[in-house]
Design a protein around this motif. Sequence first.
Motif: not given
Length: 206
Positions: A21, A23-24, A26-27, A30, A34
């Motif tokens: 999360r 690295q996303d 949108e936090e 993946y 999600r």
Amino acid sequence: MRFQSNERILLIGDSITDADRRQDPEEIGYGYTRLIRDYYTVTYPQKNLSFVNKGVGGNRVTDLAARWKEDVLTCNPDWLSVSIGINDVWRQLDNPQMEQVYPEDFEKVYYNLLKQVKAQTKAKIILMEPTIIEEKINSDGNRMLIPYVKVVHRLAETFDAVLVPTHEVFINFLQSGQGIELTTDGVHMTSVGNMLMAQTWIKTLS
């Protein structure tokens, strides 16, 4: 559909919940979180639900306790979904020299965390069974998981929580003999494993 408009659902757990999360942008990560978020966003856009991912890789229930106030109580979500237990068992297998969290300790710490939620927040509780350790039904890890799964069942009953039968569903899938991999390493999910987790969560909450 149990969720009301504008509710916030917080999901907390270990790396399976975390799913990169940080690295996303949108936090949300993946993984299964999600997929759950996307399902409700597409299916019930008028509900305006928000999903918060508070997974941290490597966490055991004792690690949740160390960050419970900041990551759960202060957030005061409408719903709290907890997925924990895999590392409490896995560390006994891959790092036996460290201090371990055995079933009785797991239950005591977990109980105290949920008691705080009931006393200090408005959150309704969702408890997910720990999934699997290795894709062999009778692996050491899966046998050792059984008492932890039973703890989750007892806590769900005690705290009137929604119980998501992820361990049961994963074992049933393995028993079907499809030969489709659910994990990359016996623990962390493939895309199929994440879909199975998300589907089970959504079906249970429907």
